[in-house]
Design a protein around this motif. Structure first.
Motif, short mmCIF file in Angstrom:
data_model
loop_
_atom_site.label_atom_id
_atom_site.label_comp_id
_atom_site.label_asym_id
_atom_site.label_seq_id
_atom_site.Cartn_x
_atom_site.Cartn_y
_atom_site.Cartn_z
N ARG A 86 -3.47 -9.62 5.83
CA ARG A 86 -3.46 -9.27 4.41
C ARG A 86 -3.99 -7.86 4.22
O ARG A 86 -5.02 -7.48 4.78
N LEU A 89 -3.62 -4.09 -2.30
CA LEU A 89 -2.71 -3.33 -3.16
C LEU A 89 -3.41 -2.99 -4.46
O LEU A 89 -4.05 -3.86 -5.07
N LEU A 95 5.69 0.07 -3.01
CA LEU A 95 5.92 -0.10 -1.58
C LEU A 95 7.36 0.21 -1.23
O LEU A 95 8.29 -0.19 -1.96
N ARG A 108 7.93 -3.73 -3.78
CA ARG A 108 6.80 -4.53 -4.28
C ARG A 108 7.31 -5.73 -5.08
O ARG A 108 8.23 -5.61 -5.89
N TYR A 134 5.91 -0.45 6.39
CA TYR A 134 6.08 -0.10 4.98
C TYR A 134 5.19 1.08 4.63
O TYR A 134 4.20 1.38 5.30
N SER A 136 3.31 3.20 1.36
CA SER A 136 2.78 3.06 0.01
C SER A 136 2.92 4.37 -0.75
O SER A 136 2.82 5.46 -0.18
N VAL A 152 7.14 -11.84 4.96
CA VAL A 152 6.41 -10.83 4.21
C VAL A 152 6.37 -11.20 2.73
O VAL A 152 7.41 -11.50 2.13
N TYR A 153 5.17 -11.18 2.17
CA TYR A 153 4.98 -11.33 0.73
C TYR A 153 4.43 -9.98 0.25
O TYR A 153 3.23 -9.71 0.31
N ALA A 154 5.34 -9.13 -0.22
CA ALA A 154 4.99 -7.74 -0.54
C ALA A 154 4.47 -7.64 -1.97
O ALA A 154 5.14 -7.13 -2.87
N GLY A 155 3.24 -8.14 -2.19
CA GLY A 155 2.72 -8.20 -3.54
C GLY A 155 3.40 -9.30 -4.32
O GLY A 155 3.76 -9.13 -5.49
N VAL A 186 -0.56 -7.42 0.13
CA VAL A 186 0.61 -7.65 0.97
C VAL A 186 0.18 -8.62 2.06
O VAL A 186 -0.78 -8.36 2.80
N GLU A 187 0.86 -9.76 2.13
CA GLU A 187 0.52 -10.76 3.13
C GLU A 187 1.68 -10.95 4.10
O GLU A 187 2.84 -11.03 3.67
#
Length: 714
Positions: A86, A89, A95, A108, A134, A136, A152-155, A186-187
């Motif tokens: 993790r 953000l 992103l 994102r 990625y 930022s 990927v959990y981008a936010g 981001v996880e």
């Protein structure tokens, strides 16, 4: 029993905390790049697959960077044999990256599974290069060095203990209720009991991209001929058809540097024999020599799947996967024997007779035909990891065939990943949406890959022109006529426009070549998103600005939406393609003055302009003080040592400076220092143009002939 359960939970908590503590031991492995390790990383990863190392000299030349994040807010833990990462953000942070996406630039809020595959029309992570990197908008990057399918959990996920929780809304009464609450992290889920990962410093987003590219060996530097023009022929074209095609280009005055031969060059394909078809190509060595005499090279289509009729079939059989593709063997490229037989046959009677390179097809995916994830390989590399890296391996070992001959190559490939930055290959696919092709070109700059918006066929002359124009401003100017048989002159009514842009590609070769040199030595992508351009206003800060007066600032309104239809081409050019049916469009010009590429007239700066170009133009703009070195409209790229006269075009009023790159254009001698950058300086004093170029270095390549300077802005 309760006591035992308490002991077990306490041990699990201790283990998790211990792993979390270990990962905070950050080591600066290269200037501005920090590495952390959690658990036991798998020995096979993206960097070991590619075999590349950092271009340390380039990294040391970048400005120093501080660790860009709060180390305490980066967490890592291992649960149930999987690694959870993790990264924090901030609100308003955007992103970019996560691979070669075709529809979106801002990532994102998205949920992705990074999985090598052919593209099926949705940005869900399954793509040709699902690069786990990625960038930022705050000016840093994150790279996960894993050859697994990453989730990927981008936010896009909200923790119960979040420091910045979303506002609770009541859907019953709130008309602005949002089904996607604000997330401050981001996880990333790595399906392995450990991984190494990197934080890449800035301080700008461009600097983070540069460091990533240089950490992966620096961008590829194609041979000059690779930046010319290529025509891929219909799949069953024979030797006489190749000769006829070359003659037609010459007779009609269209440039041509290499011809692509599709599956029909082989005696059998799908699966492949990797042997010349004796009827269609009875004397391949003679054909190759004749083409080289005309300064035209040949590129061969392949995929790696071995036919039972291939001479190497029995020899390579023990070193192949448990499953086949199109009834062909899948070589295990992590075994010495498989590489020996496969790449030996790609060398014998091909590279050793002068074949310039390969188009490597179908190494990306298609679950219905590629090996399944339950397949096994003799090397013990899991099928999942093999799928994530097979394109890398094919690029690596074909490149090595040319490196040992000290000859550069430039080809096409369907799959890549992190680690492939330095390989001389351009990605293509079977998808064919022009707008999405441009978005992919924009995203390629975040992913360490090159992408071509190739031209295949068109229903209308207008479409043919618009596709061709944007193709000229890309890493590979190519018509892929394997199925359509189209030629540059297929639509006679627009043939003069097509010829002018094909020749413009050749005129701009000094510029393109210098920009690819910057890609190699400095890590700056030759084609990239507007977000990386200084002076381009941040999208999110404008979108979230309070009391936004759109009447006073129409620029702000224009950039509240995602910018995916214009891009930077090299240091000085902004390209804004036109699409079929589009008579006018808006172009966002960053801060500073910008000038029309064709006329030199002032276009605007820090604003949105509305333009209505004719069919004979693709909108292109040059920044103030911009210098574009132009050569002659040659039909073939210059040979090694050939002198080329240059016209140095200067735009605007501000003094300009440009680094013109030079080497022999064909070998790897530049890696030994056999190259030069010559500084061009141009300024306008009392309405007069003053231009100069630094002297050629002694005992260094010098392909520059006569130089003239042209003031485009009067």
């Amino acid at each position: 029993m309760k006591f035992k359960k308490y002991i077990f939970l306490s041990f699990a908590l201790f283990l998790t905390l211990s792993l979390h503590a270990r990962q905070t031991n950050w080591v600066e492995v290269e200037p501005g790049i920090w590495k952390a390790v959690i658990g036991k990383p798998e020995p096979y990863n993206l960097l070991t697959a590619s075999g590349v190392g950092p271009y340390h000299e380039g990294l040391t030349k970048l400005k120093p960077a501080e660790f860009p994040l709060s180390k305490n807010e980066i967490t890592a833990k291992i649960i149930d044999g999987k690694t959870y990462l993790r990264f924090p953000l901030d609100r308003g942070e955007q992103l970019y990256g996560f691979g070669l996406n075709f529809k979106t630039v801002n990532q994102r809020g998205r949920i992705l599974e990074l999985h090598v595959d052919h593209y099926n029309g949705s940005d869900n992570g399954r793509t040709h290069s699902p690069t786990p990197f990625y960038v930022s908008s705050k000016g840093y990057g994150i790279f996960i060095n894993s050859a697994r399918y990453l989730k990927v959990y981008a936010g896009a996920a909200v923790r119960r203990d979040s420091k910045n929780p979303p506002v609770v809304q009541d859907r019953n009464t709130d008309p602005d209720w949002n089904p996607h609450p604000y997330s401050d992290g981001v996880e990333i889920l790595v399906p392995a009991e450990g991984v190494e990962f990197y934080v890449i410093g800035g301080p700008t987003a461009m600097n983070a991209v540069q460091r990533f590219n240089l950490f992966n060996g620096g961008g590829c530097l194609p041979p000059r001929w690779g930046l010319g023009f290529t025509q891929r022929l219909e799949r069953m074209t024979d030797a006489s058809g190749v000769a006829a095609e070359a003659k037609a280009f010459e007779d009609k005055g269209y440039p041509l540097d290499f011809i692509g031969l599709e599956p029909g060059w082989q005696s059998k394909s799908y699966p492949n024999t990797f042997e010349w078809d004796a009827k269609r190509f009875p004397e391949p060595e003679k054909l190759v020599k004749e083409m080289l005499h005309k300064n035209i090279r040949l590129n061969l289509w392949i995929n790696p799947y071995v036919s039972p009729d291939a001479p190497i079939y029995k020899k390579i059989l023990p070193y192949t996967a448990s499953h086949t593709v199109w009834a062909g063997l899948v070589p295990d490229l992590k075994t010495d024997s498989a590489r020996k037989f496969l790449f030996g046959t790609l060398e014998k009677n091909k590279i050793d007779i002068g074949i310039s390179g390969y188009k490597i097809d179908e190494v990306d995916g298609g679950d219905s035909y590629l090996w399944p994830d339950l397949a096994t390989f003799p090397s013990g590399i899991p099928a999942e990891q093999m799928r994530q890296t097979y394109g890398l391996l094919m690029q690596r070992y074909t490149t090595e065939l040319y490196q040992k001959r000290n000859l550069r190559t430039y080809g096409l490939v369907r799959a890549s990943n992190a680690g492939g930055v330095s390989f001389p290959y351009v990605i293509y696919n079977d998808y064919y949406n022009h707008q999405d092709f441009i978005t992919a070109l924009i995203n390629s700059g975040f992913s360490g890959v090159l992408w071509t918006p190739e031209v295949r066929a068109s229903n209308l002359p207008e479409e043919w022109v618009r596709r061709f124009q944007s193709n000229v401003f890309s890493p590979m100017a190519m018509i892929n006529a394997w199925a359509s048989g189209t030629k540059p002159w297929t639509f006679p009514e627009v043939a003069p426009i097509i010829k002018r842009f094909a020749l413009l590609r050749m005129q701009m070769m000094p510029y393109w070549y210098s920009e690819f040199a910057r890609y190699h030595f400095e890590g700056i992508p030759p084609f990239r998103a507007m977000n990386l351009e200084p002076g381009f206003q941040d999208l999110v800060s404008v979108k979230e600005a309070k009391n936004l007066n759109l009447e006073e600032n129409p620029y702000a309104k224009a950039i509240t939406s995602e910018i995916k239809d214009q891009y930077m081409a090299g240091e000085n050019l902004l390209v804004a393609p036109m699409f079929t049916g589009q008579k006018s469009r808006k172009v966002i010009l960053p801060a500073g003055k910008w000038f029309d590429f064709y006329t030199g007239k002032y276009a605007g700066g820090g604003e949105v302009i509305n333009i209505t170009p004719g069919l004979d133009q693709i909108p292109v703009y040059v920044k103030d003080g911009g210098i574009i070195p132009m050569g002659k409209p040659l039909l073939h790229a210059p040979k090694a040592g050939e002198k080329v006269d240059l016209e140095i075009r200067y735009y605007g009023t501000k003094p300009g400076e440009y680094k013109l790159y030079d080497d022999d254009g064909e070998t790897f001698n530049y890696q030994k220092g056999d190259y030069s950058f010559r500084t061009i300086k141009v300024s306008k004093v009392n309405g007069k143009l003053l231009g100069s170029i630094s002297k050629a270095e002694k005992n260094k390549p010098n392909s520059v002939g006569k130089i003239t300077y042209k003031m485009m802005t009067l």
